[in-house]
Design a protein around this motif. Structure first.
Motif, PDB file in Angstrom:
ATOM      1  N   PRO A  19       0.827  -1.212   0.000  1.00 27.27           N
ATOM      2  CA  PRO A  19       0.000   0.000   0.000  1.00 27.27           C
ATOM      3  C   PRO A  19       0.856   1.255   0.000  1.00 27.27           C
ATOM      4  N   ALA A  20       0.402   2.279  -0.710  1.00 31.40           N
ATOM      5  CA  ALA A  20       1.075   3.572  -0.739  1.00 31.40           C
ATOM      6  C   ALA A  20       0.264   4.565   0.080  1.00 31.40           C
ATOM      7  N   PHE A  21       0.919   5.200   1.034  1.00 34.19           N
ATOM      8  CA  PHE A  21       0.298   6.228   1.858  1.00 34.19           C
ATOM      9  C   PHE A  21       0.866   7.561   1.385  1.00 34.19           C
ATOM     10  N   VAL A  22       0.025   8.325   0.699  1.00 30.78           N
ATOM     11  CA  VAL A  22       0.474   9.528   0.006  1.00 30.78           C
ATOM     12  C   VAL A  22       0.040  10.759   0.782  1.00 30.78           C
ATOM     13  N   PHE A  23       1.016  11.567   1.171  1.00 31.75           N
ATOM     14  CA  PHE A  23       0.769  12.785   1.933  1.00 31.75           C
ATOM     15  C   PHE A  23       1.050  13.980   1.043  1.00 31.75           C
ATOM     16  N   GLN A  24       0.018  14.767   0.777  1.00 30.25           N
ATOM     17  CA  GLN A  24       0.170  15.932  -0.098  1.00 30.25           C
ATOM     18  C   GLN A  24       0.254  17.211   0.699  1.00 30.25           C
ATOM     19  N   GLU A  25       1.282  17.967   0.419  1.00 26.58           N
ATOM     20  CA  GLU A  25       1.406  19.308   0.982  1.00 26.58           C
ATOM     21  C   GLU A  25       0.721  20.288   0.030  1.00 26.58           C
ATOM     22  N   GLY A  26      -0.201  21.077   0.531  1.00 25.79           N
ATOM     23  CA  GLY A  26      -0.942  21.986  -0.331  1.00 25.79           C
ATOM     24  C   GLY A  26      -2.120  21.294  -0.982  1.00 25.79           C
ATOM     25  N   ALA A  27      -2.627  21.877  -2.065  1.00 27.04           N
ATOM     26  CA  ALA A  27      -3.839  21.359  -2.694  1.00 27.04           C
ATOM     27  C   ALA A  27      -3.797  21.504  -4.203  1.00 27.04           C
ATOM     28  N   GLU A  28      -2.633  21.292  -4.821  1.00 34.72           N
ATOM     29  CA  GLU A  28      -2.541  21.374  -6.281  1.00 34.72           C
ATOM     30  C   GLU A  28      -3.445  20.301  -6.890  1.00 34.72           C
TER      31      GLU A  28
END
Length: 254
Positions: free
Chosen positions: A179-188
């Motif tokens: 599984p990939a746990f993806v953390f996005q900074e911002g909201a592009e």
């Protein structure tokens, strides 16, 4: 850094998708032969999964391009907290992967010492360049063929690659049980759409964080580390003990 090595996959460069105005052709039904070929590929991938050992393995990947600079110090300061909740459930080996600049993508040796990992991170500085998420996914796939990787964590803010290529690789990770746990900074928005799909295809989770949510990021990363070290049962136990990050991940994972 002396311990680093460059992932074996070759650089790949492609222009971002142009969603506007793109014509989507209707797909024809899959033939019996295509379905059989897909099922055979699934069986072959399952047969290559290495046996799980006593310690969990987690690939922790970072976008270290210049757009991350404003929050870089905050992110580096909290990574060591990932290990605090795993001490009682068997430990965790972590490999740090980062990309930056003109095609630079490096992977550390596997480390079980949080202080050593923090030392590695403290020596990384941000440099201008495009994203190299494809290399991260390729590298994680290759590592789990060598020995099972329990999870991939990716922290980034944007995406400048072909979304379909990334999703195809994510599908392979999903078939391998990573599984990939993806953390996005911002909201592009383009990055968010792709990150959410990568998480879905791998049975992982998508989360967002900002420089003002350090505690939330600690909770989420601790939950991922708990999952990598102890599996779903350990994550559910953390949730029962009040772990906010664990509850969030369980709500997304199938």
């Amino acid at each position: 850094m002396a311990q680093e090595k460059t992932p074996t996959q070759r650089p790949h460069s492609t222009a971002p998708d142009k969603a506007a105005g793109r014509t989507v052709e209707p797909t024809s039904p899959s033939s019996r032969g295509e379905i059989d070929a897909f099922l055979q590929k699934t069986r072959e991938l399952a047969a290559t999964r290495p046996a799980q050992t006593g310690r969990g393995r987690l690939v922790f990947a970072l976008d270290a391009t210049m757009s991350r600079q404003p929050t870089w110090d905050t992110a580096c300061a909290i990574q060591g907290d990932m290990f605090a909740t795993t001490a009682a459930i068997g430990g965790l080996d972590v490999q740090l992967v980062y990309f930056r600049g003109m095609g630079e993508c490096r992977a550390s040796k596997w480390a079980s010492d949080a202080n050593r990992l923090g030392g590695l991170m403290s020596r990384i500085s941000c440099r201008g360049g495009h994203t190299q998420i494809r290399k991260v996914l390729n590298h994680t796939r290759n590592e789990t063929h060598k020995r099972k990787v329990q999870a991939l964590v990716y922290v980034g803010d944007c995406m400048e690659e072909n979304a379909d290529d990334l999703c195809a690789l994510a599908g392979e990770l999903g078939m391998l049980g990573v599984p990939a746990f993806v953390f996005q900074e911002g909201a592009e928005p383009t990055a968010e759409a792709t990150f959410r799909e990568i998480a879905r295809l791998t049975n992982g989770a998508f989360c967002r964080f900002s420089s003002g949510s350090a505690q939330e990021l600690r909770d989420l990363l601790s939950a991922v580390a708990t999952y990598a070290a102890g599996g779903r049962e350990a994550l559910e136990d953390l949730s029962r003990r009040g772990g906010a990050g664990a509850r969030l991940l369980i709500g997304q994972m199938r």
